[in-house]
Design a protein around this motif. Sequence first.
Motif, PDB file in Angstrom:
ATOM      1  N   ILE A  95     -12.104  11.863 -18.559  1.00  0.00           N
ATOM      2  CA  ILE A  95     -12.126  10.483 -18.059  1.00  0.00           C
ATOM      3  C   ILE A  95     -13.550   9.983 -17.856  1.00  0.00           C
ATOM      4  CG2 ILE A  95     -11.455   8.972 -16.149  1.00  0.00           C
ATOM      5  CD1 ILE A  95      -9.162  11.053 -15.597  1.00  0.00           C
ATOM      6  N   GLY A  96     -14.412  10.861 -17.361  1.00  0.00           N
ATOM      7  CA  GLY A  96     -15.762  10.478 -16.971  1.00  0.00           C
ATOM      8  C   GLY A  96     -15.830  10.362 -15.459  1.00  0.00           C
ATOM      9  N   VAL A  97     -17.027  10.179 -14.952  1.00  0.00           N
ATOM     10  CA  VAL A  97     -17.230  10.012 -13.522  1.00  0.00           C
ATOM     11  C   VAL A  97     -17.906   8.675 -13.278  1.00  0.00           C
ATOM     12  CG1 VAL A  97     -17.329  12.475 -13.015  1.00  0.00           C
ATOM     13  CG2 VAL A  97     -19.413  11.272 -13.609  1.00  0.00           C
ATOM     14  N   GLY A  98     -17.861   8.231 -12.081  1.00  0.00           N
ATOM     15  CA  GLY A  98     -18.432   6.924 -11.739  1.00  0.00           C
ATOM     16  C   GLY A  98     -17.441   6.167 -10.893  1.00  0.00           C
ATOM     17  N   SER A  99     -17.106   4.994 -11.302  1.00  0.00           N
ATOM     18  CA  SER A  99     -16.205   4.129 -10.528  1.00  0.00           C
ATOM     19  C   SER A  99     -14.745   4.356 -10.889  1.00  0.00           C
ATOM     20  CB  SER A  99     -16.587   2.665 -10.742  1.00  0.00           C
ATOM     21  OG  SER A  99     -17.903   2.450 -10.312  1.00  0.00           O
ATOM     22  N   VAL A 100     -14.378   5.603 -11.089  1.00  0.00           N
ATOM     23  CA  VAL A 100     -12.992   5.955 -11.396  1.00  0.00           C
ATOM     24  C   VAL A 100     -12.528   7.024 -10.413  1.00  0.00           C
ATOM     25  CG1 VAL A 100     -13.207   5.424 -13.851  1.00  0.00           C
ATOM     26  CG2 VAL A 100     -13.581   7.745 -13.081  1.00  0.00           C
ATOM     27  N   TYR A 101     -11.236   7.045 -10.163  1.00  0.00           N
ATOM     28  CA  TYR A 101     -10.636   8.060  -9.308  1.00  0.00           C
ATOM     29  C   TYR A 101      -9.444   8.653 -10.037  1.00  0.00           C
ATOM     30  CZ  TYR A 101     -13.406   5.748  -5.729  1.00  0.00           C
ATOM     31  OH  TYR A 101     -14.439   5.206  -5.021  1.00  0.00           O
ATOM     32  N   HIS A 102      -9.198   9.911  -9.739  1.00  0.00           N
ATOM     33  CA  HIS A 102      -8.003  10.578 -10.261  1.00  0.00           C
ATOM     34  C   HIS A 102      -7.528  11.546  -9.194  1.00  0.00           C
ATOM     35  CE1 HIS A 102     -10.582  14.057 -11.163  1.00  0.00           C
ATOM     36  NE2 HIS A 102     -11.399  13.234 -11.815  1.00  0.00           N
ATOM     37  N   LEU A 103      -6.434  12.216  -9.451  1.00  0.00           N
ATOM     38  CA  LEU A 103      -5.815  13.079  -8.454  1.00  0.00           C
ATOM     39  C   LEU A 103      -6.783  14.109  -7.877  1.00  0.00           C
ATOM     40  CD1 LEU A 103      -3.335  14.073  -6.901  1.00  0.00           C
ATOM     41  CD2 LEU A 103      -2.690  15.404  -8.945  1.00  0.00           C
ATOM     42  N   PHE A 104      -7.716  14.556  -8.661  1.00  0.00           N
ATOM     43  CA  PHE A 104      -8.606  15.619  -8.206  1.00  0.00           C
ATOM     44  C   PHE A 104     -10.006  15.134  -7.839  1.00  0.00           C
ATOM     45  CE2 PHE A 104      -5.237  17.430 -10.790  1.00  0.00           C
ATOM     46  CZ  PHE A 104      -4.718  18.354  -9.906  1.00  0.00           C
ATOM     47  N   ARG A 105     -10.222  13.838  -7.852  1.00  0.00           N
ATOM     48  CA  ARG A 105     -11.468  13.231  -7.381  1.00  0.00           C
ATOM     49  C   ARG A 105     -11.131  11.868  -6.784  1.00  0.00           C
ATOM     50  NH1 ARG A 105     -16.088  14.972  -7.915  1.00  0.00           N
ATOM     51  NH2 ARG A 105     -15.788  16.043  -9.885  1.00  0.00           N
ATOM     52  N   LEU A 106     -11.170  11.808  -5.459  1.00  0.00           N
ATOM     53  CA  LEU A 106     -10.739  10.621  -4.719  1.00  0.00           C
ATOM     54  C   LEU A 106     -11.903  10.053  -3.910  1.00  0.00           C
ATOM     55  CD1 LEU A 106      -7.390  12.170  -3.468  1.00  0.00           C
ATOM     56  CD2 LEU A 106      -7.650  10.449  -5.253  1.00  0.00           C
ATOM     57  N   PRO A 107     -11.742   8.864  -3.337  1.00  0.00           N
ATOM     58  CA  PRO A 107     -12.792   8.339  -2.449  1.00  0.00           C
ATOM     59  C   PRO A 107     -13.071   9.339  -1.326  1.00  0.00           C
ATOM     60  CG  PRO A 107     -11.164   6.646  -2.913  1.00  0.00           C
ATOM     61  CD  PRO A 107     -10.623   7.929  -3.486  1.00  0.00           C
ATOM     62  N   GLU A 108     -14.315   9.423  -0.903  1.00  0.00           N
ATOM     63  CA  GLU A 108     -14.750  10.435   0.065  1.00  0.00           C
ATOM     64  C   GLU A 108     -13.915  10.459   1.347  1.00  0.00           C
ATOM     65  OE1 GLU A 108     -16.640  13.718   1.368  1.00  0.00           O
ATOM     66  OE2 GLU A 108     -16.762  12.844  -0.626  1.00  0.00           O
ATOM     67  N   ALA A 109     -13.601   9.289   1.893  1.00  0.00           N
ATOM     68  CA  ALA A 109     -12.815   9.250   3.138  1.00  0.00           C
ATOM     69  C   ALA A 109     -11.439   9.892   2.931  1.00  0.00           C
ATOM     70  CB  ALA A 109     -12.664   7.821   3.634  1.00  0.00           C
ATOM     71  N   LEU A 110     -10.840   9.649   1.796  1.00  0.00           N
ATOM     72  CA  LEU A 110      -9.537  10.231   1.491  1.00  0.00           C
ATOM     73  C   LEU A 110      -9.665  11.739   1.251  1.00  0.00           C
ATOM     74  CD1 LEU A 110      -6.580   9.512   1.215  1.00  0.00           C
ATOM     75  CD2 LEU A 110      -7.024   8.777  -1.134  1.00  0.00           C
TER      76      LEU A 110
END
Length: 171
Positions: free
Chosen positions: A70-85
């Motif tokens: 997918i890449g990293v940056g302004s995307v989220y997925h099940l295994f990389r979420l916003p820090e607070a979450l």
Amino acid sequence: MVKDDLVTTLVTLRFVVGFLGEREQFGWWQSAFLSAPSRTFLAHAFAKTIPLAQYSGVTAAAARVHDERIGVGSVYHLFRLPEALEQMLFRAMYEPAMSSDAGSQTGTRDMALAYLAGRNGKASIDAIGPTWVGDTAAVQTVEGWTRVSSLYLHGFRSGTAVYPYFADRSL
């Protein structure tokens, strides 16, 4: 209450999808953190926190594969979420009931697939590879994750790797 439902949903999905993606199941990533031999191995180093060690390991392995696709940056997925979450999920894993309940869905491949099927989402039949689910606000909704569950279920059943993600625009 909605946050509690979201946290429970995400922790359980990470265990289930993480388990199904491991090399002994569908082989989307080459880890084996949720296998029985791994549990025995981890017991020596992480006697009191085996589920947390398994959860952290499979999350890191799956995140790496998802990030490559997918890449990293302004995307989220099940295994990389916003820090607070991410912080909420990590804290939840210290609750024995949470890790026990979530981990109980990974006894067998059929149990894990049944969990995904029971989430009652509708998935696109032609989903393959990176698949846009919705904007980043949908990361905070159980409904967004219901669609993600369906996409993973379709991918595992069809033998085609699917990497659902959230972004403010489709990549």
